[in-house]
Design an enzyme around this catalytic site. Structure first.
Site, PDB file in Angstrom:
ATOM      1  N   ARG A   1      -1.939 -12.283   2.032  1.00 12.80           N
ATOM      2  CA  ARG A   1      -0.564 -12.674   1.715  1.00 12.80           C
ATOM      3  C   ARG A   1       0.376 -12.141   2.772  1.00 12.80           C
ATOM      4  NH1 ARG A   1       1.912 -11.710  -4.164  1.00 12.80           N
ATOM      5  NH2 ARG A   1       2.329  -9.689  -3.266  1.00 12.80           N
TER       6      ARG A   1
ATOM      7  N   THR B   1       6.889 -13.469   3.260  1.00 14.44           N
ATOM      8  CA  THR B   1       7.022 -14.755   2.543  1.00 14.44           C
ATOM      9  C   THR B   1       6.144 -14.816   1.295  1.00 14.44           C
ATOM     10  OG1 THR B   1       5.194 -15.787   3.728  1.00 14.44           O
ATOM     11  CG2 THR B   1       7.370 -15.927   4.768  1.00 14.44           C
TER      12      THR B   1
ATOM     13  N   ASP C   1      -1.536  -2.355  -5.408  1.00 20.52           N
ATOM     14  CA  ASP C   1      -2.268  -3.211  -4.459  1.00 20.52           C
ATOM     15  C   ASP C   1      -3.771  -3.013  -4.675  1.00 20.52           C
ATOM     16  OD1 ASP C   1      -1.696  -4.335  -1.199  1.00 20.52           O
ATOM     17  OD2 ASP C   1      -3.694  -4.013  -2.024  1.00 20.52           O
TER      18      ASP C   1
ATOM     19  N   ASP D   1      -5.972  -2.113  -1.529  1.00 16.64           N
ATOM     20  CA  ASP D   1      -5.773  -0.728  -1.085  1.00 16.64           C
ATOM     21  C   ASP D   1      -6.431   0.259  -2.047  1.00 16.64           C
ATOM     22  OD1 ASP D   1      -4.424  -1.435   1.172  1.00 16.64           O
ATOM     23  OD2 ASP D   1      -2.417  -1.041   0.368  1.00 16.64           O
TER      24      ASP D   1
END
Ligand code: PRP
Ligand code: URA
Length: 209
Positions: A104, A108, A200, A203
């Site tokens: 991603r 944006t 995340d 991560d």
């Protein structure tokens, strides 16, 4: 929504709660993602076709059901989807594994494709696409489109946490696929992160930042 299953098993809910905790470290996080994938896979694969095969028990010969064809493909969306592969392989060790690389854009939030390798003949396989997070739905929807472009037909999508926005998009873009969600969360924030979510996923699985 047709073709959408939201999990309600207490073991899945308990393990998702443990995942969310910011104090859950990388090692435990990875183990939990794999365990949840296995529990969800148990539900998502309940319609795998069976065939009767003759075997000999110590008592007599009988016909008994086995999984037919063994033509299954697991397709993780890189990176975070990799964490779910082992859980499904525990259930179907003969499955082949494809990979789709998408990230991603941080500004944006649009997905960008960087890799696609799928096991042939993809059109004959039951395909289980795995990614822990369905946020805007952009990555999941693009991954399914890529698989369909390669000829994939029998597609299931499995995520651990979904935002309502992402689930709506994926279902509208691909009403023909079956979608399995571990937990439907409240909403996306201004950075397109799921709330309350777990942060995340990539991560946390790989210990990066
Ligand atoms: C995360 C996640 C999904 C995607 C979901 O991956 O694993 O693939 O975001 O967001 P979306 O529904 O808004 O597209 P990310 O792009 O952070 O890549 P990574 O797994 O390599 O960290
Ligand atoms: N990707 C993640 O890993 N987490 C989110 O909350 C949204 C996208």
């Amino acid at each position: 929504m047709d073709n959408v299953v939201i999990m309600d098993h207490p073991l899945i809910q308990h393990k998702i709660s443990m995942l969310r905790d910011k104090n859950t470290g990388t090692n435990e996080f990875r183990t939990l993602v794999e365990e949840i994938a296995m529990l969800m896979g148990f539900e998502a694969l309940r319609d795998l076709p069976l065939e009767e095969v003759e075997i000999e028990t110590p008592i007599e010969t009988c016909k008994t059901p086995f999984i037919a064809g063994k033509k299954m493909a697991i397709v993780p969306i890189l990176r975070a989807g990799l964490g779910m592969v082992g859980g499904i392989l525990n259930l179907v060790p003969s499955a082949k594994v494809g990979h789709i690389g998408l990230y991603r854009d941080p500004e944006t939030h649009e997905p960008h494709e960087y890799y696609c390798k799928l096991p042939e003949p993809i059109e004959q396989r039951t395909i289980v696409v795995v990614d822990p997070m369905l946020a805007t739905g952009g990555s999941g929807s693009d991954a399914i489109r890529m698989i369909k472009d390669h000829g994939g037909k029998h597609i299931k999508f499995m995520c651990i946490i979904a935002a309502p926005e992402g689930l709506k998009k994926l279902h509208e873009d691909h009403p023909d696929i079956q979608i399995y969600v571990g937990h439907l969360d409240r909403e996306l924030n201004e950075n397109a992160y799921i709330c309350p979510g777990l942060g995340d996923a990539g991560d946390r699985i790989f210990g990066t930042k």
